[in-house]
Design a protein around this motif. Structure first.
Motif, PDB file in Angstrom:
ATOM      1  N   ILE A  50      -6.859  -0.428   4.219  1.00 24.37           N
ATOM      2  CA  ILE A  50      -6.016  -0.065   4.757  1.00 24.37           C
ATOM      3  C   ILE A  50      -5.924  -0.069   6.132  1.00 24.37           C
ATOM      4  CG2 ILE A  50      -5.149   2.010   4.139  1.00 24.37           C
ATOM      5  CD1 ILE A  50      -2.507   2.169   4.039  1.00 24.37           C
ATOM      6  N   SER A  51      -5.439  -0.092   7.475  1.00 28.41           N
ATOM      7  CA  SER A  51      -5.538   0.671   8.550  1.00 28.41           C
ATOM      8  C   SER A  51      -4.730   1.742   8.947  1.00 28.41           C
ATOM      9  CB  SER A  51      -5.059  -0.569   9.293  1.00 28.41           C
ATOM     10  OG  SER A  51      -5.614   0.057  10.911  1.00 28.41           O
ATOM     11  N   SER A  52      -5.470   2.381   9.558  1.00 27.36           N
ATOM     12  CA  SER A  52      -5.016   3.631   9.924  1.00 27.36           C
ATOM     13  C   SER A  52      -3.594   3.241  10.984  1.00 27.36           C
ATOM     14  CB  SER A  52      -6.359   4.592  10.863  1.00 27.36           C
ATOM     15  OG  SER A  52      -6.242   4.178  12.246  1.00 27.36           O
ATOM     16  N   ILE A  53      -3.115   2.722  10.844  1.00 27.18           N
ATOM     17  CA  ILE A  53      -1.500   2.191  11.409  1.00 27.18           C
ATOM     18  C   ILE A  53      -0.543   1.719  10.937  1.00 27.18           C
ATOM     19  CG2 ILE A  53      -3.100   1.058  13.898  1.00 27.18           C
ATOM     20  CD1 ILE A  53      -1.866  -1.870  12.916  1.00 27.18           C
ATOM     21  N   LYS A  54      -0.894   1.632   9.485  1.00 25.18           N
ATOM     22  CA  LYS A  54      -0.524   1.766   8.054  1.00 25.18           C
ATOM     23  C   LYS A  54       0.143   3.173   7.482  1.00 25.18           C
ATOM     24  CE  LYS A  54      -0.695  -3.947   8.026  1.00 25.18           C
ATOM     25  NZ  LYS A  54      -0.885  -4.779   7.147  1.00 25.18           N
ATOM     26  N   ASP A  55       0.920   2.520   6.766  1.00 17.77           N
ATOM     27  CA  ASP A  55       0.987   3.646   5.689  1.00 17.77           C
ATOM     28  C   ASP A  55       0.811   3.069   3.928  1.00 17.77           C
ATOM     29  OD1 ASP A  55       4.422   4.428   6.474  1.00 17.77           O
ATOM     30  OD2 ASP A  55       3.759   3.024   5.354  1.00 17.77           O
ATOM     31  N   LYS A  56       1.029   1.812   4.114  1.00 18.04           N
ATOM     32  CA  LYS A  56       0.965   1.318   2.573  1.00 18.04           C
ATOM     33  C   LYS A  56       0.040  -0.023   2.640  1.00 18.04           C
ATOM     34  CE  LYS A  56       4.528  -0.148  -0.882  1.00 18.04           C
ATOM     35  NZ  LYS A  56       6.132  -0.144  -1.681  1.00 18.04           N
ATOM     36  N   ASN A  57      -0.401  -0.357   1.474  1.00 15.63           N
ATOM     37  CA  ASN A  57      -1.048  -1.897   1.618  1.00 15.63           C
ATOM     38  C   ASN A  57      -0.898  -1.862   0.056  1.00 15.63           C
ATOM     39  OD1 ASN A  57      -1.644  -4.665   2.507  1.00 15.63           O
ATOM     40  ND2 ASN A  57      -3.822  -3.135   2.394  1.00 15.63           N
ATOM     41  N   GLU A  58      -0.315  -2.760  -0.647  1.00 12.24           N
ATOM     42  CA  GLU A  58      -0.074  -3.632  -1.843  1.00 12.24           C
ATOM     43  C   GLU A  58      -0.891  -4.587  -2.069  1.00 12.24           C
ATOM     44  OE1 GLU A  58       4.340  -3.294  -2.750  1.00 12.24           O
ATOM     45  OE2 GLU A  58       3.011  -4.032  -4.990  1.00 12.24           O
TER      46      GLU A  58
END
Lengths: 114, 117
Positions: A50-58
């Protein structure tokens, strides 16, 4: 001083239930986070990031959540399967003068019972 | 496609003896890493290569450790002389380019398990 911390050395879960693995970090400059899975006598294999610009990755049964304000991320596995039993490492990417490097936590051993 | 290949898988040596590990990264991968993993710990970076250039060796104990990546492909990591505290798994990894980012996965080999007695 450990920059990436996995405070739970082990976790036991029943098959079909949710597994939640936690990771905390101290360096606010980390910009990318990864989870690796490791079976005995094998090298770590990349699982999800996950990149720090996101809060969720599925990705299928695996979801990573990032809470930047708390400097915390978690890996959710739903539903858990016996084949998920392994050591899970949280890693963070840090940019420095020489480029980037991965900083790993100590790992959490997940045991999924049938 | 072959993964990262390391040899030997296992090595037992007496202290003060030399030892060398070899790594063949995934074809086309410019960046090569050597990590060391102690028991109960996560991997720690020893050295990182961009092609044949060592761009980050700040964590490599240079008094006894050395590494090379001639021609920017295969790499060797050497310890001379080995000490009891060097017992660990030595992991080689490679990636297409430098840095962890989307689409630039870092792939690990199975590791070389060193025991110094």
């Amino acid at each position: 001083d450990q920059q990436v911390k996995q405070n739970s050395p082990s976790l036991s879960v029943q098959e079909g239930r949710i597994s939640i693995l936690n990771c905390d970090y101290t360096n606010s400059m980390f910009d990318y986070f990864l989870w690796y899975k490791k079976y005995p006598a094998e090298g770590p294999t990349f699982l999800i990031s996950i990149s720090s610009i996101k809060d969720k990755n599925e990705d299928g049964r695996f979801t990573v959540f990032l809470n930047k304000s708390a400097k915390h991320l978690s890996l959710h596995i739903v539903p858990s399967q016996p084949g998920d039993s392994a050591v899970y490492f949280c890693a963070a990417s840090q940019y420095n003068q020489a480029g980037t490097a991965l900083i790993f936590g100590k790992g959490t051993t997940l045991s999924v019972s049938s | 496609e072959a993964g990262v290949v390391q040899s030997p898988r296992y090595k037992i040596i007496e202290k003060k003896q030399p030892v060398a590990f070899w790594c063949n990264p995934i074809s086309g991968h410019n960046t090569l890493y050597w990590y060391r993993q102690n028991l109960g710990q996560g991997p720690e970076l020893l050295i990182r290569y961009e092609n044949e250039e060592a761009v980050d060796d700040s964590q490599l104990p240079k008094d006894r450790f050395s590494a090379e990546r001639l021609k920017g492909v295969d790499s060797t990591l050497k310890i001379q002389p080995a000490e009891l505290g060097d017992s660990a798994v030595y992991l080689c990894a490679s990636s297409l380019m430098t840095g962890a980012a989307s689409g630039n996965t870092i792939y690990f080999g199975e590791g070389s398990w060193l025991t110094v007695v």
